[in-house]
Design a protein around this motif. Structure first.
Motif, PDB file in Angstrom:
ATOM      1  N   VAL A  97       3.082  14.383  -8.533  1.00 57.60           N
ATOM      2  CA  VAL A  97       4.132  15.358  -8.601  1.00 57.60           C
ATOM      3  C   VAL A  97       4.849  15.747  -9.746  1.00 57.60           C
ATOM      4  O   VAL A  97       4.777  16.896 -10.201  1.00 57.60           O
ATOM      5  N   ALA A  98       4.770  14.750 -10.663  1.00 59.62           N
ATOM      6  CA  ALA A  98       5.303  14.713 -12.141  1.00 59.62           C
ATOM      7  C   ALA A  98       4.212  15.486 -12.894  1.00 59.62           C
ATOM      8  O   ALA A  98       4.608  16.374 -13.726  1.00 59.62           O
ATOM      9  N   ALA A  99       3.140  15.067 -12.717  1.00 59.57           N
ATOM     10  CA  ALA A  99       1.863  15.841 -13.750  1.00 59.57           C
ATOM     11  C   ALA A  99       1.970  17.380 -13.096  1.00 59.57           C
ATOM     12  O   ALA A  99       1.688  18.047 -14.078  1.00 59.57           O
ATOM     13  N   LEU A 100       2.179  17.672 -11.832  1.00 58.63           N
ATOM     14  CA  LEU A 100       2.135  18.971 -11.502  1.00 58.63           C
ATOM     15  C   LEU A 100       3.232  19.821 -12.028  1.00 58.63           C
ATOM     16  O   LEU A 100       3.189  21.035 -12.404  1.00 58.63           O
ATOM     17  N   ARG A 101       4.394  19.235 -11.968  1.00 59.01           N
ATOM     18  CA  ARG A 101       5.664  19.864 -12.414  1.00 59.01           C
ATOM     19  C   ARG A 101       5.341  20.082 -14.054  1.00 59.01           C
ATOM     20  O   ARG A 101       5.944  21.162 -14.546  1.00 59.01           O
ATOM     21  N   LEU A 102       4.930  19.262 -14.821  1.00 55.19           N
ATOM     22  CA  LEU A 102       4.480  19.473 -16.327  1.00 55.19           C
ATOM     23  C   LEU A 102       3.361  20.486 -16.306  1.00 55.19           C
ATOM     24  O   LEU A 102       3.662  21.318 -17.357  1.00 55.19           O
ATOM     25  N   ARG A 131       0.799  -1.210   0.050  1.00 51.28           N
ATOM     26  CA  ARG A 131       0.099   0.005   0.199  1.00 51.28           C
ATOM     27  C   ARG A 131       0.806   1.321   0.107  1.00 51.28           C
ATOM     28  O   ARG A 131       0.535   2.216  -0.660  1.00 51.28           O
ATOM     29  N   ASN A 132       1.859   1.529   1.071  1.00 53.70           N
ATOM     30  CA  ASN A 132       3.016   2.265   0.838  1.00 53.70           C
ATOM     31  C   ASN A 132       3.608   2.435  -0.405  1.00 53.70           C
ATOM     32  O   ASN A 132       3.647   3.796  -0.935  1.00 53.70           O
ATOM     33  N   LEU A 133       3.746   1.556  -1.200  1.00 56.59           N
ATOM     34  CA  LEU A 133       4.503   1.717  -2.468  1.00 56.59           C
ATOM     35  C   LEU A 133       3.545   2.349  -3.597  1.00 56.59           C
ATOM     36  O   LEU A 133       3.777   3.098  -4.368  1.00 56.59           O
ATOM     37  N   ALA A 134       2.305   1.763  -3.505  1.00 56.76           N
ATOM     38  CA  ALA A 134       1.383   2.255  -4.373  1.00 56.76           C
ATOM     39  C   ALA A 134       1.026   3.664  -4.161  1.00 56.76           C
ATOM     40  O   ALA A 134       0.843   4.381  -5.138  1.00 56.76           O
ATOM     41  N   ASP A 135       0.825   3.929  -2.898  1.00 54.70           N
ATOM     42  CA  ASP A 135       0.684   5.639  -2.578  1.00 54.70           C
ATOM     43  C   ASP A 135       2.047   6.191  -3.030  1.00 54.70           C
ATOM     44  O   ASP A 135       1.646   7.374  -3.561  1.00 54.70           O
ATOM     45  N   THR A 136       3.102   5.912  -2.573  1.00 52.59           N
ATOM     46  CA  THR A 136       4.286   6.421  -3.058  1.00 52.59           C
ATOM     47  C   THR A 136       4.328   6.773  -4.833  1.00 52.59           C
ATOM     48  O   THR A 136       4.888   7.846  -5.171  1.00 52.59           O
ATOM     49  N   GLU A 137       4.117   5.549  -5.316  1.00 52.39           N
ATOM     50  CA  GLU A 137       3.929   5.707  -6.798  1.00 52.39           C
ATOM     51  C   GLU A 137       2.986   6.667  -7.324  1.00 52.39           C
ATOM     52  O   GLU A 137       3.127   7.444  -8.371  1.00 52.39           O
ATOM     53  N   PHE A 138       1.885   6.593  -6.788  1.00 52.63           N
ATOM     54  CA  PHE A 138       0.800   7.584  -7.062  1.00 52.63           C
ATOM     55  C   PHE A 138       1.193   9.044  -6.817  1.00 52.63           C
ATOM     56  O   PHE A 138       0.762   9.938  -7.670  1.00 52.63           O
ATOM     57  N   LEU A 139       1.612   9.328  -5.659  1.00 51.49           N
ATOM     58  CA  LEU A 139       2.168  10.758  -5.448  1.00 51.49           C
ATOM     59  C   LEU A 139       3.434  11.180  -6.220  1.00 51.49           C
ATOM     60  O   LEU A 139       3.364  12.269  -6.860  1.00 51.49           O
ATOM     61  N   THR A 140       4.281  10.235  -6.778  1.00 54.55           N
ATOM     62  CA  THR A 140       5.168  10.586  -7.696  1.00 54.55           C
ATOM     63  C   THR A 140       4.638  10.841  -8.952  1.00 54.55           C
ATOM     64  O   THR A 140       5.159  11.893  -9.569  1.00 54.55           O
ATOM     65  N   ARG A 141       3.680  10.212  -9.327  1.00 54.75           N
ATOM     66  CA  ARG A 141       3.069  10.674 -10.630  1.00 54.75           C
ATOM     67  C   ARG A 141       2.325  11.868 -10.597  1.00 54.75           C
ATOM     68  O   ARG A 141       2.429  12.740 -11.507  1.00 54.75           O
TER      69      ARG A 141
END
Length: 189
Positions: A133-138, A121-131
């Protein structure tokens, strides 16, 4: 014609077996209570206190049966009864310790599964948050920054100032041209 019960019917696999009464009733043991008791016993056997108690017991046993009054000794020099008692204690202690270890292994397995699920669950949450953050940067690259908006507003204000100055000049030129034209018209009359 009524069918007679046949011995072959009793051996059929598609029919449930009749329950038979046991000659001796089986003791009912609560598995959880017995498991908790065995864990406590195994923990106690692994302490220095148990070793000290057992050592004192064996020393007292051997001391009494070696040096006590002859008519009150119950286990002469070979100490066969002591050996039997220690063997009996070991034969019960080993399965109880194994039972306690099995219960601990079951708890460890459950805890490991829970840890693995939490990590997933933590890995899935981290991957979601990473995506995210990347979308926000774009998106921020496409979004106007404060400095960009200020520079655009300045250029628009300058452009408006220029237009207003031009319109004032035109009005001023129109007013001058209209005033001279009307004075010409009055002088011609």
């Amino acid at each position: 014609m009524a069918e007679r019960p046949n011995r072959n019917n009793a051996a059929r696999l598609d029919q449930p077996r009749e329950t038979r009464r046991a000659l001796l009733p089986r003791p009912s043991v609560n598995q959880e209570t017995f498991g908790v008791w065995s864990e406590r016993f195994a923990r106690f056997m692994g302490t220095p206190r148990f070793l000290i108690y057992m050592t004192l017991f064996v020393i007292a046993w051997i001391g009494w049966n070696a040096f006590g009054p002859v008519d009150l000794r119950w286990d002469p020099y070979a100490f066969i009864f002591l050996t039997l008692m220690l063997s009996l204690q070991a034969s019960y202690a080993a399965p109880l310790i194994l039972l306690a270890q099995n219960r601990q292994a079951d708890r460890d397995r459950v805890a490991l599964e829970q840890d693995r699920a939490r990590d997933e669950r933590n890995l899935a949450d981290t991957e979601f948050l990473t995506r995210e953050v990347a979308a926000l940067r774009l998106a921020m690259r496409d979004t106007a920054t404060r400095d960009f908006v200020r520079s655009e507003l300045r250029s628009l204000l300058e452009e408006l100032d220029e237009r207003s100055l031009e319109s004032r000049r035109r009005e001023g030129d129109d007013n001058r041209g209209g005033a001279t034209g009307s004075s010409r018209d009055t002088s011609a009359t």
